[in-house]
Motif scaffolding. Structure first.
Motif, PDB file in Angstrom:
ATOM      1  N   ALA A  58       0.824  -1.209   0.000  1.00 39.69           N
ATOM      2  CA  ALA A  58       0.000   0.000   0.000  1.00 39.69           C
ATOM      3  C   ALA A  58       0.854   1.254   0.000  1.00 39.69           C
ATOM      4  N   THR A  59       1.919   1.260   0.791  1.00 38.64           N
ATOM      5  CA  THR A  59       2.787   2.436   0.890  1.00 38.64           C
ATOM      6  C   THR A  59       3.459   2.741  -0.433  1.00 38.64           C
ATOM      7  N   LEU A  60       3.991   1.719  -1.086  1.00 35.85           N
ATOM      8  CA  LEU A  60       4.692   1.936  -2.346  1.00 35.85           C
ATOM      9  C   LEU A  60       3.737   2.405  -3.444  1.00 35.85           C
ATOM     10  N   LEU A  61       2.495   1.933  -3.438  1.00 36.61           N
ATOM     11  CA  LEU A  61       1.514   2.399  -4.422  1.00 36.61           C
ATOM     12  C   LEU A  61       1.112   3.838  -4.151  1.00 36.61           C
ATOM     13  N   ALA A  62       0.929   4.177  -2.887  1.00 38.31           N
ATOM     14  CA  ALA A  62       0.537   5.545  -2.544  1.00 38.31           C
ATOM     15  C   ALA A  62       1.651   6.545  -2.840  1.00 38.31           C
ATOM     16  N   ARG A  63       2.881   6.078  -2.745  1.00 39.27           N
ATOM     17  CA  ARG A  63       4.024   6.974  -2.975  1.00 39.27           C
ATOM     18  C   ARG A  63       4.032   7.550  -4.385  1.00 39.27           C
ATOM     19  N   ILE A  64       3.455   6.829  -5.342  1.00 35.94           N
ATOM     20  CA  ILE A  64       3.466   7.340  -6.720  1.00 35.94           C
ATOM     21  C   ILE A  64       2.167   8.087  -7.041  1.00 35.94           C
ATOM     22  N   GLY A  65       1.373   8.363  -5.999  1.00 35.65           N
ATOM     23  CA  GLY A  65       0.193   9.197  -6.185  1.00 35.65           C
ATOM     24  C   GLY A  65      -1.126   8.474  -6.241  1.00 35.65           C
ATOM     25  N   GLN A  66      -1.160   7.166  -6.069  1.00 35.81           N
ATOM     26  CA  GLN A  66      -2.428   6.453  -6.079  1.00 35.81           C
ATOM     27  C   GLN A  66      -3.233   6.754  -4.816  1.00 35.81           C
ATOM     28  N   ARG A  67      -4.556   6.721  -4.962  1.00 36.28           N
ATOM     29  CA  ARG A  67      -5.450   6.785  -3.801  1.00 36.28           C
ATOM     30  C   ARG A  67      -5.628   5.360  -3.302  1.00 36.28           C
ATOM     31  N   VAL A  68      -5.065   5.076  -2.136  1.00 36.38           N
ATOM     32  CA  VAL A  68      -5.005   3.702  -1.639  1.00 36.38           C
ATOM     33  C   VAL A  68      -5.749   3.591  -0.313  1.00 36.38           C
ATOM     34  N   LEU A  69      -6.591   2.562  -0.224  1.00 36.55           N
ATOM     35  CA  LEU A  69      -7.297   2.234   1.019  1.00 36.55           C
ATOM     36  C   LEU A  69      -6.839   0.860   1.481  1.00 36.55           C
ATOM     37  N   LEU A  70      -6.430   0.752   2.735  1.00 34.62           N
ATOM     38  CA  LEU A  70      -6.056  -0.531   3.310  1.00 34.62           C
ATOM     39  C   LEU A  70      -7.104  -0.947   4.331  1.00 34.62           C
ATOM     40  N   LEU A  71      -7.611  -2.170   4.187  1.00 31.71           N
ATOM     41  CA  LEU A  71      -8.668  -2.684   5.056  1.00 31.71           C
ATOM     42  C   LEU A  71      -8.141  -3.858   5.890  1.00 31.71           C
ATOM     43  N   GLU A  72      -8.332  -3.769   7.197  1.00 30.13           N
ATOM     44  CA  GLU A  72      -7.892  -4.825   8.113  1.00 30.13           C
ATOM     45  C   GLU A  72      -9.080  -5.297   8.941  1.00 30.13           C
ATOM     46  N   ALA A  73      -9.296  -6.622   8.976  1.00 25.72           N
ATOM     47  CA  ALA A  73     -10.452  -7.179   9.676  1.00 25.72           C
ATOM     48  C   ALA A  73     -10.348  -7.027  11.187  1.00 25.72           C
ATOM     49  N   LYS A  74      -9.129  -7.138  11.739  1.00 25.58           N
ATOM     50  CA  LYS A  74      -8.963  -7.029  13.187  1.00 25.58           C
ATOM     51  C   LYS A  74      -8.876  -5.561  13.594  1.00 25.58           C
ATOM     52  N   ASP A  75      -8.820  -5.316  14.898  1.00 22.70           N
ATOM     53  CA  ASP A  75      -8.757  -3.933  15.369  1.00 22.70           C
ATOM     54  C   ASP A  75      -7.336  -3.411  15.466  1.00 22.70           C
ATOM     55  N   THR A  76      -6.353  -4.252  15.123  1.00 23.67           N
ATOM     56  CA  THR A  76      -4.947  -3.842  15.104  1.00 23.67           C
ATOM     57  C   THR A  76      -4.291  -4.287  13.809  1.00 23.67           C
ATOM     58  N   LEU A  77      -3.260  -3.568  13.414  1.00 20.66           N
ATOM     59  CA  LEU A  77      -2.490  -3.930  12.231  1.00 20.66           C
ATOM     60  C   LEU A  77      -1.376  -4.896  12.609  1.00 20.66           C
ATOM     61  N   GLY A  78      -0.825  -5.552  11.600  1.00 24.16           N
ATOM     62  CA  GLY A  78       0.369  -6.347  11.833  1.00 24.16           C
ATOM     63  C   GLY A  78       0.232  -7.831  11.637  1.00 24.16           C
ATOM     64  N   GLY A  79      -0.994  -8.351  11.560  1.00 21.74           N
ATOM     65  CA  GLY A  79      -1.148  -9.791  11.380  1.00 21.74           C
ATOM     66  C   GLY A  79      -0.504 -10.553  12.521  1.00 21.74           C
ATOM     67  N   LEU A  80       0.307 -11.556  12.200  1.00 26.29           N
ATOM     68  CA  LEU A  80       0.953 -12.375  13.222  1.00 26.29           C
ATOM     69  C   LEU A  80       1.986 -11.595  14.028  1.00 26.29           C
ATOM     70  N   ALA A  81       2.391 -10.428  13.544  1.00 20.85           N
ATOM     71  CA  ALA A  81       3.359  -9.602  14.273  1.00 20.85           C
ATOM     72  C   ALA A  81       2.677  -8.557  15.152  1.00 20.85           C
ATOM     73  N   ALA A  82       1.352  -8.565  15.211  1.00 22.89           N
ATOM     74  CA  ALA A  82       0.624  -7.575  16.003  1.00 22.89           C
ATOM     75  C   ALA A  82       0.777  -7.848  17.497  1.00 22.89           C
TER      76      ALA A  82
END
Length: 514
Positions: A19-43
């Motif tokens: 998401a970050t790399l796509l947004a860096r070139i000017g894209q409108r990017v939305l990231l959706l996470e099902a849990k209440d915290t980011l990070g997956g197994l590293a959360a």
């Protein structure tokens, strides 16, 4: 007009990086996470009041290119490494420690052999390193880009020299047992060295496949496979990725589970046009990128009705049986491990390769290992905030544990297995049971349910030869693109595989922008 240029499904590290790399070139990017915290197994995970431990407890394959491309040092990531010693423990041998590539406590022959062993693996890892960060060419394609990738790979291997090149082709497909047997005598050392090629997979030391390739992949990171805890721990690393994403303009929504990927069709074929949320809302986008595992993406979010039957069957047949359980212990004091002054390393509790092999034999028949093999860490020694003052957290990966247990994961089965784990720990740290104030067992079945990962598999799909490189996860979806226009993959089920290294997310973004 679409609401967003791109919607990214999943807020694990690969989703954040893509998401970050796509947004860096000017894209409108939305990231959706099902849990209440980011990070997956590293959360961050609070497993008892005041005690915290993520499932993914260390970094050991983070790519320097990811740090550079996302400018992570600008957002708080430090290049200073807090490297963790590897300690091989046995009830029959004295502890053997590997500290910053130096072997201590072993017999003289093993100490000398280790220098040659590491040098050889580093040579091979360096030769392969560029290709973990590239899109693998499609089978049967002959574009200039594909030919250059194959040519580059061939040149890197040829530059090894005749002897090293021949040895690479021999070693790369060896079972881990054969590799370490060639070099070492110590049983506990050999078991500990096997661990980093096997953990997270459904393979044992004798398994013929690609565990050496997995080890070489892990050695391609910034610290050549050595484990580290970043500043602020793994959750601190995820915070850094979140800062980079928000700074780039990514809109992030948590508690936003995706129910369906919306597929439209016309005379020109099918096209992905957005997502439908579990709450009923719809979001339109020109492109959807899924960091979910392939089975979840195609069978649940897309649906077989939108896929060719042959492709659907290949996805159904993907092997994704997780074999690693997670145990977290809240301790009232620091345990004393026999023979160790301070237990601040990564301790492998496996006296021999047979310990691993026999545990694997139990698991493949749906049974609990009679002698589990553990990778034990006390992260609170390096991050005091993980536990209340004066107390500690013990976090362990346990191999091999079946997600589908005969008779199911009943309360009795859980109690029985935890008792077995504590008996194992008592052999190495007498009296540790009396220090436990709370405990948590996460089986592969728990990881599947809680983190939405098919089979509870760390890598989303087994990293086997038929599910690697230009075949990962399967052909027609192995270059981050899928059979549906506008739908891409960026998760651990894509090349080059799992672990917190960021390559899949980075590679996917580059492919989308190509």
């Amino acid at each position: 007009m679409s609401e967003f240029d791109t919607v990214v499904i999943g807020g694990g590290h690969n989703g954040l990086i893509c998401a970050t790399l796509l947004a860096r070139i000017g894209q409108r990017v939305l990231l959706l996470e099902a849990k209440d915290t980011l990070g997956g197994l590293a959360a961050d995970r609070e497993f008892a009041p005041g005690f915290h431990a993520p499932v993914a407890q260390t970094l050991y394959g983070l790519q320097a290119a990811v740090v550079k491309d996302l400018r992570l040092t600008d957002y708080g990531f430090t290049e200073k490494a807090d490297l963790i010693d590897l300690i091989a423990l046995s009830t029959k041998e004295a502890p053997i420690t590997i500290s910053d590539d130096v072997l201590r406590g072993a017999q003289a022959d093993d100490t000398l052999a280790f220098v040659k062993y590491r040098a050889q693996l580093k040579t091979f890892a360096d030769a392969l390193a560029p290709f973990w960060g590239k899109t693998m060419p499609r089978i049967g394609m002959g574009s200039l880009k594909d030919l250059m990738t194959f040519g580059h790979m061939g040149l890197k291997l040829r530059l090894l020299g005749r002897d090293d090149m021949l040895e690479f082709f021999r070693v790369a497909t060896l079972p881990m047992r054969d590799l370490v047997d060639e070099h070492f005598e110590s049983d506990s050392l050999k078991a500990a060295l096997c661990w980093d090629g096997l953990v997270g997979s459904k393979m044992a030391p004798r398994s013929p496949n690609q565990s050496v390739l997995t080890l070489l992949n892990r050695m391609a990171g910034r610290h050549e496979g050595q484990h580290m805890i970043p500043a602020g721990g793994m959750t601190g690393f995820i915070t850094v990725l979140e800062r980079a994403a928000r700074s780039a303009g990514v809109e992030i929504r948590t508690d936003a589970a995706v129910q369906k990927i919306i597929i439209d069709g016309d005379e020109n074929g099918q096209h992905c046009s957005g997502v439908r949320l579990a709450n009923g809302g719809e979001i339109s986008a020109g492109c959807v990128v899924s960091s979910a595992d392939p089975k979840t993406t195609f069978l649940k979010l897309v649906g077989a009705a939108h896929l060719e039957i042959e492709f659907t069957n290949r996805i159904r047949r993907l092997r994704c049986d997780g074999y690693v359980a997670k145990v977290n212990l809240a301790l009232t004091d620091l345990p004393v491990f026999t023979g160790i002054d301070r237990p601040d390393g990564r301790m492998i509790l496996a006296p021999s390769m047979d310990t691993l092999e026999f545990a694997y034999d139990n698991a493949k028949y749906g049974e609990l290992p009679q002698q589990p093999a553990l990778e034990v860490l006390i992260p609170s020694l390096r991050q005091p905030g993980l536990a209340p003052k004066g107390q500690q957290v013990l976090s362990a990966n346990v191999m091999y544990v079946p997600g589908e247990l005969k008779g199911g994961w009943t309360d009795e089965a859980r109690r029985t297995f935890m008792a077995t784990i504590m008996q194992t720990l008592e052999q190495y740290a007498p009296g540790i049971t009396a220090l436990v104030s709370a405990s948590e067992l996460l089986t592969p079945a728990d990881l599947e349910t809680e983190y939405h990962v098919s089979g509870g598999h760390w890598h989303h799909a087994e990293p086997a030869v038929d599910q690697l490189l230009m075949m990962r996860p399967t052909y027609e979806a192995a270059q981050y693109r899928t059979p549906i226009d506008g739908l891409f993959l960026c998760g651990a089920g894509s090349h080059p595989g799992g672990d917190v290294n960021g390559n899949a997310g980075r590679n996917a973004a580059r492919e989308i922008l190509a």
